[in-house]
Design an enzyme around this catalytic site. Structure first.
Site, PDB file in Angstrom:
ATOM      1  N   LYS A   1       2.846  11.328  -3.365  1.00 44.58           N
ATOM      2  CA  LYS A   1       1.836  10.647  -4.190  1.00 44.58           C
ATOM      3  C   LYS A   1       0.937  11.657  -4.905  1.00 44.58           C
ATOM      4  O   LYS A   1       0.435  11.383  -5.994  1.00 44.58           O
ATOM      5  CB  LYS A   1       1.011   9.746  -3.284  1.00 44.58           C
ATOM      6  CG  LYS A   1       0.054   8.812  -3.988  1.00 44.58           C
ATOM      7  CD  LYS A   1      -0.555   7.869  -2.963  1.00 44.58           C
ATOM      8  CE  LYS A   1      -1.644   7.000  -3.544  1.00 44.58           C
ATOM      9  NZ  LYS A   1      -2.182   6.089  -2.517  1.00 44.58           N
TER      10      LYS A   1
ATOM     11  N   GLU B   1      -7.333   0.506  -4.420  1.00 47.37           N
ATOM     12  CA  GLU B   1      -7.358   0.415  -2.955  1.00 47.37           C
ATOM     13  C   GLU B   1      -8.702  -0.070  -2.401  1.00 47.37           C
ATOM     14  O   GLU B   1      -8.721  -0.957  -1.545  1.00 47.37           O
ATOM     15  CB  GLU B   1      -6.954   1.764  -2.348  1.00 47.37           C
ATOM     16  CG  GLU B   1      -5.453   2.017  -2.517  1.00 47.37           C
ATOM     17  CD  GLU B   1      -5.051   3.478  -2.361  1.00 47.37           C
ATOM     18  OE1 GLU B   1      -5.905   4.286  -1.928  1.00 47.37           O
ATOM     19  OE2 GLU B   1      -3.900   3.819  -2.671  1.00 47.37           O
TER      20      GLU B   1
ATOM     21  N   ASP C   1     -13.138   5.300   1.130  1.00 48.71           N
ATOM     22  CA  ASP C   1     -11.708   5.336   1.425  1.00 48.71           C
ATOM     23  C   ASP C   1     -11.207   6.775   1.441  1.00 48.71           C
ATOM     24  O   ASP C   1     -11.049   7.393   0.388  1.00 48.71           O
ATOM     25  CB  ASP C   1     -10.969   4.502   0.356  1.00 48.71           C
ATOM     26  CG  ASP C   1      -9.457   4.493   0.567  1.00 48.71           C
ATOM     27  OD1 ASP C   1      -8.969   5.174   1.502  1.00 48.71           O
ATOM     28  OD2 ASP C   1      -8.758   3.812  -0.198  1.00 48.71           O
TER      29      ASP C   1
ATOM     30  N   ASP D   1       0.869  -1.165   0.000  1.00 46.15           N
ATOM     31  CA  ASP D   1       0.000   0.000   0.000  1.00 46.15           C
ATOM     32  C   ASP D   1       0.913   1.224   0.000  1.00 46.15           C
ATOM     33  O   ASP D   1       1.504   1.561   1.016  1.00 46.15           O
ATOM     34  CB  ASP D   1      -0.894  -0.024   1.244  1.00 46.15           C
ATOM     35  CG  ASP D   1      -1.737   1.239   1.384  1.00 46.15           C
ATOM     36  OD1 ASP D   1      -1.704   2.088   0.465  1.00 46.15           O
ATOM     37  OD2 ASP D   1      -2.427   1.369   2.408  1.00 46.15           O
TER      38      ASP D   1
END
Lengths: 175, 620
Positions: free
Chosen positions: B86, B183, B205, B25
């Site tokens: 990211k 994810e 999420d 992850d």
């Protein structure tokens, strides 16, 4: 192999969607690239291509409009790349009326209710045109095919209207 | 709900046969690595027992430091300490600067983001690779062997360039990417397998920098994503940012702040956010650049008022995702909460109210994604041949082409199940035209300028013809990772046009190769050795799978001549693979591929026919 054959079906507008969806799962298990994760590059590539075909066929089979269009294409009537216009004036008048209603909806007291009414009306129209479409496709004559093509052109307008109503609804309702 | 204690004594491979694979992850704020060991899936700790690796890289003149140590440097040395990288993947420098005006980094003058740090220039792919390298090393030293592959997770809402950036980072870190996994899908695997549930679930999420909502249908081991939505630039970091604004407002700190003070305020905001997750008031105090001390009090009510608009945005995306799936709130069986930001009670409460159900939070929201990815990695590596788990993911954002007037014409609509391929036809508008520019964009908006630019490429080698006579068929293919491939063909002549796909804000293949080379000590030699090994492994794989296929199906599907030709090709390849000429091995593989193409197709068709023969056959 055409898309119907890929799903073990004979070419027909009338199909059993429950069966289509169970066949889809079977085909996914056989062709999904993840099932070839430890295979060679060639197998992976082939799986991607076959699986993309399965997904494309499934999208077509699920949608009455795409299904009708595909059946006509198999019969040599291609609507994909045409620039044909609709000549039915009463249909065009109706379209303009609906569009006007849509553009004025914000001025109404209950715009969301108005949108819903409009949506209902158009969906009713779609349902009745789909019944006619089915009977035209069943006839399998050149003339009926051309009439079916005209109907599909109209249906495209109607579906587009529904999509625009949806967009408007989204914009108007702050959820 | 206990964590995945699925032991299958009969099926688990003997330890030395087991292929090591991990789930990673790669998060905005934190990263984790997990694996399946003796039937249990766990995240792997570092040597001091920490599972979570902060996604922070600190560059010094001696090299890069990653994780907790790097995080400590963030306020002392902000310009050399890259966090939340990211958010920069697949974005242009202009986009980044507009979205985050207060970044302490030194960007160079280029379209693609490059940051100046003490050891030189680094791009987001390289920074991400540093994080992945640490996790790879951790896995290999814990598991005691080289990794066969990894499943790396990405937000479902990531577009093609962001996905490509993630994959490039993994390649650069020396990982063999088995799959990029969304994810939310990973989270659903972690929960779904555990409870054996059937029905529709929603995965909410909210991470540090991204928000995803996915609606999935679980049925007999098939995880079918029905729709997905979200915002790849909305997350807990935005909660921090509104808190910082609030603190500045309260203390009348206007104008430019020093980078250090800005960092301090950001840390304070994070602290306040955590405090307010279990208490009703947070008291903050700090010194500004003029050594003047300030005190700020934030109540939970006020905090909730500040973040309410952000949370509302996430719920709007939930509503759209439901609509795309043609479902209503009542159809949702469970809501799974993922991401550290779902620890904020207000978020949970709002999501619960929206879906009219209490959300599932039993698996640690920080670990659930890595755990799901590890389960998928274990299956893809071939450790569970009898698994019937299958993930059907969708394209998160529509793919389109720029047409006249700067409009985007959608070629593949969002929420189409992938892999998918679609063709679009173009024609020339000038006599004798031999080249054509194609601009591929991703997004829902009508104007190209409002969509994300993915790639611009030129089709060359179109045979000169009268205007409108050439028919160029451009095929867009999206693979299971959500990555786009483009190929083109001129129809009347069958001429295959070459395409140069230039990623708008990413890296080109040769740049990755160069960086890979630069990252190795004995660059050229290592690189050659690595490429040779890759070819040898692929040759062995081709041999193994094809030989098995021949044994099973050659009699039924091939003529004696066809079989002979493939076998000769295989024998030649085996000889080549013993040598050290990587180009020759590659050519040998290509030759065998060509010889066996028809065989492979016949085999797949046969497997489909076999599956149907059990059904009541509607013959044509």
């Amino acid at each position: 192999m055409n898309h119907f054959e890929l799903f073990n079906l004979k070419v027909s507008f009338d199909i059993d969607l429950t069966q289509v969806s169970s066949t889809y799962q079977t085909l996914q298990r056989l062709t999904h690239p993840d099932k070839f994760a430890s295979g060679s590059q060639q197998e992976k590539l082939l799986a991607i291509q076959k699986n993309a075909l399965v997904n494309d066929a499934y999208n077509m089979l699920k949608s009455p409009l795409l299904r009708a269009e595909y059946i006509l294409q198999l019969r040599g009537v291609d609507l994909q790349h045409e620039q044909q216009t609709i000549k039915d004036t009463s249909f065009l008048m109706q379209q303009m009326e609906w569009r006007e209603q849509l553009s004025e909806v914000e001025e109404q007291a209950e715009p969301l209710d108005e949108l819903e009414l409009l949506d209902d009306e158009i969906r009713k129209e779609i349902t009745s045109e789909l019944v006619e479409l089915k009977s035209l496709l069943d006839q399998q004559t050149e003339q009926a095919n051309q009439q079916a093509a005209d109907l599909i052109r109209k249906l495209k307008f109607l579906y587009k209207m529904c999509a625009e109503i949806e967009l408007k609804e989204e914009a108007l309702s702050d959820f | 709900m206990a964590l995945l204690q699925i032991a299958e004594p009969g099926q688990s491979a003997v330890p030395h046969q087991r292929k090591l694979a991990v789930g990673i992850d790669l998060g905005t704020t934190n990263s984790l690595v997990a694996t399946v060991r003796s039937g249990a899936t766990t995240t792997l700790p570092d040597d001091i027992g920490q599972h979570i690796l902060p996604s922070v890289v600190h560059y010094t003149s001696q090299g890069a430091v990653v994780g907790e140590e790097a995080k400590k440097q963030a306020s002392q040395d902000p310009a050399n300490t890259i966090s939340s990288v990211k958010r920069f993947l697949g974005r242009s420098t202009t986009d980044i600067k507009a979205k985050y005006p207060n970044l302490p980094y030194q960007f160079t003058e280029s379209d693609s983001p490059v940051m100046q740090v003490v050891s030189g220039e680094v791009n987001p792919v390289q920074v991400s690779a540093e994080i992945l390298k640490v996790l790879k090393l951790r896995a290999e030293s814990t598991l005691g062997d080289e990794l066969k592959g990894a499943v790396v997770t990405v937000p479902a809402y990531f577009d093609d360039s962001q996905r490509q950036g993630t994959k490039d980072a993994a390649t650069l870190a020396g990982l063999n990417v088995l799959r990029l996994l969304n994810e939310p899908t990973a989270a659903a695997i972690a929960y779904g397998l555990d409870s054996g549930q059937e029905g529709i679930i929603a995965v909410y999420d909210l991470g540090g920098g991204t928000f995803d909502i996915s609606i999935l249908r679980l049925s007999k081991g098939v995880f079918e994503v029905l729709s997905t939505g979200g915002d790849s630039a909305l997350g807990g970091d935005d909660f921090d940012a509104v808190l910082v604004d609030y603190i500045r407002q309260q203390t009348q700190l206007t104008g430019d702040l020093s980078k250090n003070l800005h960092r301090t305020l950001l840390d304070l905001a994070k602290e306040a956010k955590e405090t307010l997750s279990h208490e009703s008031v947070a008291n903050l105090s700090f010194e500004d650049d003029n050594k003047q001390s300030h005190k700020v009090l934030i109540t939970i009510n006020h905090f909730e008022k500040l973040i309410a608009p952000l949370v509302k945005n996430t719920l709007r995306a939930c509503r759209r995702a439901l609509k795309d799936a043609e479902l209503s709130k009542q159809d949702i069986l469970e809501v799974v909460m993922v991401g550290g930001s779902t620890r904020v009670p207000y978020v949970c409460q709002q999501v619960g109210e929206f879906f009219e159900t209490s959300p599932l939070t039993s698996i640690d929201p920080d670990k659930v994604v890595a755990i799901g990815a590890a389960i998928q990695a274990d299956i893809l590596a071939g450790n569970k041949p009898d698994s019937d788990m299958l993930l059907l993911d969708v394209l998160p954002l529509s793919l389109g082409i720029e047409t006249m007037g700067g409009l985007s014409e959608k070629v593949i609509p969002r929420n189409t199940t992938i892999p998918i391929a679609k063709a679009q036809e173009f024609t020339t508008f000038k006599d004798g035209q031999t080249a054509m520019m194609v601009h591929v964009v991703q997004g829902e908006r009508e104007l190209v300028q409002d969509c994300r630019s993915l790639a611009k490429f030129t089709l060359r080698g179109i045979p000169p013809m009268a205007a409108g006579a050439a028919h160029i068929r451009v095929t867009f293919q999206v693979d299971a990772d959500g990555l786009l491939n483009v190929s083109a063909m001129e129809k009347s002549t069958g001429v295959q046009a070459q395409i140069q796909v230039k990623p708008s804000y990413g890296l080109e293949d040769h740049q990755i190769a160069d960086m890979l080379k630069a990252s190795m000590q004995n660059a050229e030699q290592d690189m050659q050795a690595r490429m040779l090994k890759e070819q040898q492994v692929e040759a062995a794989r081709v041999h193994e799978t094809l030989q098995a296929a021949l044994n099973a199906d050659a009699a039924a599907l091939l003529s004696a001549d066809e079989k002979q030709a493939i076998e000769t090709g295989l024998t030649e390849l085996q000889e080549l693979a013993k040598g050290s000429d990587k180009e020759a091995i590659k050519a040998g593989i290509e030759k065998v591929d060509k010889l066996s193409q028809v065989f492979a197709e016949r085999r797949m068709d046969q497997s489909i026919r076999k599956a149907f023969s059990g059904q009541s056959v509607e013959q044509i």
